[in-house]
Scaffold this motif. Structure first.
Motif, PDB file in Angstrom:
ATOM      1  N   ARG A   1      18.327 -30.178  16.777  1.00  0.00           N
ATOM      2  CA  ARG A   1      19.557 -28.811  17.078  1.00  0.00           C
ATOM      3  C   ARG A   1      19.555 -28.886  19.173  1.00  0.00           C
ATOM      4  O   ARG A   1      21.108 -29.021  19.325  1.00  0.00           O
ATOM      5  CB  ARG A   1      18.469 -26.992  17.020  1.00  0.00           C
ATOM      6  CG  ARG A   1      20.485 -26.392  17.011  1.00  0.00           C
ATOM      7  CD  ARG A   1      19.236 -25.247  17.461  1.00  0.00           C
ATOM      8  NE  ARG A   1      18.481 -25.080  18.842  1.00  0.00           N
ATOM      9  CZ  ARG A   1      19.318 -25.382  20.044  1.00  0.00           C
ATOM     10  NH1 ARG A   1      20.601 -25.215  20.295  1.00  0.00           N
ATOM     11  NH2 ARG A   1      18.695 -25.102  21.197  1.00  0.00           N
TER      12      ARG A   1
ATOM     13  N   ARG B   1      22.099 -32.209  19.499  1.00  0.00           N
ATOM     14  CA  ARG B   1      22.914 -32.054  19.130  1.00  0.00           C
ATOM     15  C   ARG B   1      24.048 -31.471  20.419  1.00  0.00           C
ATOM     16  O   ARG B   1      25.428 -31.601  19.896  1.00  0.00           O
ATOM     17  CB  ARG B   1      23.502 -31.623  17.817  1.00  0.00           C
ATOM     18  CG  ARG B   1      24.247 -31.844  16.778  1.00  0.00           C
ATOM     19  CD  ARG B   1      24.651 -30.961  15.109  1.00  0.00           C
ATOM     20  NE  ARG B   1      24.758 -29.464  15.995  1.00  0.00           N
ATOM     21  CZ  ARG B   1      24.264 -28.595  14.622  1.00  0.00           C
ATOM     22  NH1 ARG B   1      23.977 -28.713  14.177  1.00  0.00           N
ATOM     23  NH2 ARG B   1      24.543 -27.188  14.875  1.00  0.00           N
TER      24      ARG B   1
ATOM     25  N   CYS C   1      27.338 -32.771  22.667  1.00  0.00           N
ATOM     26  CA  CYS C   1      28.786 -31.837  22.529  1.00  0.00           C
ATOM     27  C   CYS C   1      29.488 -31.796  24.022  1.00  0.00           C
ATOM     28  O   CYS C   1      28.632 -32.798  24.877  1.00  0.00           O
ATOM     29  CB  CYS C   1      28.741 -30.271  22.761  1.00  0.00           C
ATOM     30  SG  CYS C   1      28.209 -29.519  20.880  1.00  0.00           S
TER      31      CYS C   1
ATOM     32  N   GLY D   1      26.730 -22.254  22.827  1.00  0.00           N
ATOM     33  CA  GLY D   1      25.377 -22.674  22.342  1.00  0.00           C
ATOM     34  C   GLY D   1      24.240 -22.057  22.980  1.00  0.00           C
ATOM     35  O   GLY D   1      23.050 -22.089  21.805  1.00  0.00           O
TER      36      GLY D   1
ATOM     37  N   ASN E   1      21.524 -19.363  21.147  1.00  0.00           N
ATOM     38  CA  ASN E   1      20.316 -19.961  20.940  1.00  0.00           C
ATOM     39  C   ASN E   1      19.409 -18.611  21.709  1.00  0.00           C
ATOM     40  O   ASN E   1      18.388 -18.894  20.469  1.00  0.00           O
ATOM     41  CB  ASN E   1      19.823 -21.378  20.853  1.00  0.00           C
ATOM     42  CG  ASN E   1      18.581 -21.923  20.985  1.00  0.00           C
ATOM     43  OD1 ASN E   1      17.890 -22.194  21.851  1.00  0.00           O
ATOM     44  ND2 ASN E   1      18.352 -21.907  20.029  1.00  0.00           N
TER      45      ASN E   1
ATOM     46  N   TYR F   1      29.842 -18.215  18.470  1.00  0.00           N
ATOM     47  CA  TYR F   1      29.162 -19.333  17.640  1.00  0.00           C
ATOM     48  C   TYR F   1      30.218 -20.257  17.406  1.00  0.00           C
ATOM     49  O   TYR F   1      29.559 -21.291  17.656  1.00  0.00           O
ATOM     50  CB  TYR F   1      28.790 -18.186  16.218  1.00  0.00           C
ATOM     51  CG  TYR F   1      27.927 -19.319  15.441  1.00  0.00           C
ATOM     52  CD1 TYR F   1      26.694 -19.252  15.884  1.00  0.00           C
ATOM     53  CD2 TYR F   1      28.436 -19.875  14.194  1.00  0.00           C
ATOM     54  CE1 TYR F   1      26.354 -20.577  14.865  1.00  0.00           C
ATOM     55  CE2 TYR F   1      27.677 -20.250  12.909  1.00  0.00           C
ATOM     56  CZ  TYR F   1      26.813 -21.240  13.528  1.00  0.00           C
ATOM     57  OH  TYR F   1      26.197 -21.114  12.749  1.00  0.00           O
TER      58      TYR F   1
ATOM     59  N   GLU G   1      30.387 -24.814  18.502  1.00  0.00           N
ATOM     60  CA  GLU G   1      30.102 -25.101  16.530  1.00  0.00           C
ATOM     61  C   GLU G   1      31.368 -26.293  16.583  1.00  0.00           C
ATOM     62  O   GLU G   1      31.158 -27.347  16.276  1.00  0.00           O
ATOM     63  CB  GLU G   1      30.183 -24.467  15.370  1.00  0.00           C
ATOM     64  CG  GLU G   1      28.988 -24.008  15.265  1.00  0.00           C
ATOM     65  CD  GLU G   1      27.531 -24.344  14.872  1.00  0.00           C
ATOM     66  OE1 GLU G   1      27.601 -25.113  13.493  1.00  0.00           O
ATOM     67  OE2 GLU G   1      26.938 -24.673  15.573  1.00  0.00           O
TER      68      GLU G   1
ATOM     69  N   ASN H   1      23.662 -35.240  11.053  1.00  0.00           N
ATOM     70  CA  ASN H   1      23.832 -33.716  10.881  1.00  0.00           C
ATOM     71  C   ASN H   1      24.922 -33.306  10.492  1.00  0.00           C
ATOM     72  O   ASN H   1      25.474 -33.677  11.890  1.00  0.00           O
ATOM     73  CB  ASN H   1      22.325 -32.690  11.859  1.00  0.00           C
ATOM     74  CG  ASN H   1      20.478 -33.361  11.768  1.00  0.00           C
ATOM     75  OD1 ASN H   1      20.700 -34.635  11.333  1.00  0.00           O
ATOM     76  ND2 ASN H   1      20.385 -32.080  11.902  1.00  0.00           N
TER      77      ASN H   1
ATOM     78  N   ASP I   1      26.946 -29.202  11.675  1.00  0.00           N
ATOM     79  CA  ASP I   1      27.012 -28.179  12.238  1.00  0.00           C
ATOM     80  C   ASP I   1      27.415 -27.020  10.810  1.00  0.00           C
ATOM     81  O   ASP I   1      28.603 -27.739  10.304  1.00  0.00           O
ATOM     82  CB  ASP I   1      27.308 -27.929  12.989  1.00  0.00           C
ATOM     83  CG  ASP I   1      28.293 -28.522  13.678  1.00  0.00           C
ATOM     84  OD1 ASP I   1      29.058 -28.445  12.703  1.00  0.00           O
ATOM     85  OD2 ASP I   1      28.987 -28.563  14.445  1.00  0.00           O
ATOM     86  N   HIS I   2      27.929 -26.329  10.474  1.00  0.00           N
ATOM     87  CA  HIS I   2      28.996 -25.149  10.273  1.00  0.00           C
ATOM     88  C   HIS I   2      30.249 -25.519  10.029  1.00  0.00           C
ATOM     89  O   HIS I   2      30.308 -25.447   9.518  1.00  0.00           O
ATOM     90  CB  HIS I   2      28.157 -24.247  10.417  1.00  0.00           C
ATOM     91  CG  HIS I   2      27.071 -23.664   9.822  1.00  0.00           C
ATOM     92  ND1 HIS I   2      25.870 -23.520  11.099  1.00  0.00           N
ATOM     93  CD2 HIS I   2      26.618 -23.317   8.692  1.00  0.00           C
ATOM     94  CE1 HIS I   2      24.673 -22.916  10.775  1.00  0.00           C
ATOM     95  NE2 HIS I   2      25.021 -23.389   9.371  1.00  0.00           N
TER      96      HIS I   2
ATOM     97  N   GLN J   1      26.523 -34.970  14.082  1.00  0.00           N
ATOM     98  CA  GLN J   1      25.752 -35.750  15.160  1.00  0.00           C
ATOM     99  C   GLN J   1      24.736 -36.672  13.678  1.00  0.00           C
ATOM    100  O   GLN J   1      24.245 -36.490  13.346  1.00  0.00           O
ATOM    101  CB  GLN J   1      25.730 -34.266  15.150  1.00  0.00           C
ATOM    102  CG  GLN J   1      24.109 -34.855  16.500  1.00  0.00           C
ATOM    103  CD  GLN J   1      24.630 -35.685  17.615  1.00  0.00           C
ATOM    104  OE1 GLN J   1      26.184 -35.980  17.735  1.00  0.00           O
ATOM    105  NE2 GLN J   1      23.703 -36.167  18.243  1.00  0.00           N
TER     106      GLN J   1
ATOM    107  N   THR K   1      17.496 -31.279   6.015  1.00  0.00           N
ATOM    108  CA  THR K   1      18.036 -30.977   7.517  1.00  0.00           C
ATOM    109  C   THR K   1      19.503 -31.990   7.673  1.00  0.00           C
ATOM    110  O   THR K   1      20.644 -31.109   8.578  1.00  0.00           O
ATOM    111  CB  THR K   1      17.971 -30.422   8.581  1.00  0.00           C
ATOM    112  OG1 THR K   1      17.049 -31.893   9.720  1.00  0.00           O
ATOM    113  CG2 THR K   1      17.133 -29.347   8.614  1.00  0.00           C
TER     114      THR K   1
END
Lengths: 244, 244
Positions: free
Chosen positions: A152, A155, A159, A168, A172, A236, A240, B76, B78-79, B84, B106
DNA sequence: CGGTTTTTTGAGTACAATCAAGTAGGGTGG
DNA sequence: CCACCCTACTTGATTGTACTCAAAAAACCG
């Protein structure tokens, strides 16, 4: 009784049987008798003060640690001496797995505030895990979860914009604070802006500016280290996607 | 006999006992009899073609996989649907541990070229690990090593400049290719520039430009996907530090 | 209260993203 | 075998974000 994380100072004589964080920790699926065995191998250490080291780079690996209250940062150095904060650890989280591979710790773990720790000798843990399948599974799951958490972060760091990274990061932390018994909206940052900037690969001033922009847009209310998330779904989305 | 990784196509009937990569893989510290037991639980799958999926996001987790030859990328989403690339996997490396935690994968794992895989059913592996302490330790070590590898990437991604990230990426690939039997200086990139840019959080054009700059400065010789590292120590310094 | 650290804010700059063409390379079918 | 297409890669020009340098304001601590 209040949750452990709300009381920075906690009893030295705590036990898994009564710990409010046990549902996050290794003993999650143990039965009463097994739990007693597990509890017996744990060493409770006196609380760490702000800045104290739990372990140092190059220290021999012999324990993993569970955080009962407070918080830690894990700092790694490269050969040029640049430091990089790879993790922040909150109550209920497990620290030290990356030392298993070649038997020594690859970075420093510093307390960011008064912090209570359970020390779990890894050799005992392994022996116990041999006899208790639930514990073994949980051990694998805990390591796997840390991996997923790392992915996570990977990722997040790839960004492109500072806004996405910081959104993010805030989300988190909210999730993790909630997991250990806090409100999902309100928390206090245990780390400095400098720590955040280092962790996210940004300049200190950028962190400050982005937080101000979030505040101006009423996404969050931030005063010093106190954070209140006002529009979780927008934050959120920002984390993303990129758009406001 | 050539190393497995040099022959993209490899026999379906390979065995751990004769595999040149076994020193990197789970059976590293097993004795002959134990090795036979381990080998017995492995399923050798027909080779994956370029672009084939080893597993998909959301697939039930039941195996980990060892790469015998070829390479994979793990992607992966994301939503918001942004993809990524979190990992590239090379021969001798283990894939899939992050699925243990909640029982499903995942992300997607795609073959980047013709790729041979050993499928290791995790439930069998766990049972076997209960009886063979060396295997259990190795399993923990392998997971721990992946964590450490992730931390290295996290440090890389929080580097500010594109030059540092790409230098670090090239060095890391060199180390891993060497580990699985290649030259430490010369290798062929299995992935596209687009993949690299995605993985490192850079624009495709930036990757191309930085590689050109490295070439102009005689740090590396790059033609298409063929890489030769001319000045490893300078490249290393660049990755750690920033200065040329 | 003074001193120190942390945080905020401002101005100018550099680096990498974006937009836009153009070139090479790999594969397919005529 | 060559023409063609499609993808991968390179190169150029411009823009914008985040870094740097600098200094003030606020919070923290003894």
């Amino acid at each position: 009784m209040t949750i452990a994380s709300a009381t920075p100072y906690c009893s030295h004589g705590a036990h898994c049987q009564t710990c409010s964080l046990s549902s996050l920790c290794l003993p999650v699926s143990l039965k009463t008798g097994e739990l007693d065995h597990f509890d017996a191998i744990i060493k409770r250490r006196p609380p760490l003060a702000t800045g104290d080291c739990l372990f140092r780079q190059g220290d021999h690996f012999s324990n993993v640690y569970a955080i009962r209250s407070g918080s830690l940062k894990q700092v790694n150095f490269d050969h040029a001496g640049n430091e990089q904060i790879t993790h922040f650890f909150l109550p209920g989280e497990l620290v030290g797995f990356d030392g298993i591979d070649d038997g020594y710790h690859t970075g420093y773990a510093h307390a960011m505030e008064t912090t209570c720790i359970c020390e779990i000798p890894f050799s005992h843990l392994e022996t116990l895990a041999e006899r208790i399948p639930q514990l073994r599974s949980q051990l694998f799951r805990s390591m796997s979860r840390e991996m997923k958490e790392d992915h996570r972060l990977i990722r997040l760091l790839s960004c492109k914009t500072a806004d996405e990274r910081i959104a993010g990061f805030l989300i988190n932390l909210a999730v993790r604070f909630q997991r250990c018994g806090h409100s999902s909206k309100t928390y206090r940052l245990p780390m400095t802006r400098t720590d955040i900037s280092n962790h996210l690969g940004l300049a200190l001033e950028t962190v400050s500016r982005v937080l101000k922009r979030f505040r101006d847009n009423h996404l969050v209310a931030i005063r010093g280290r106190d954070v209140q998330i006002l529009q979780p779904q927008l934050l959120y989305k920002l984390a993303e996607n990129g758009s406001p």
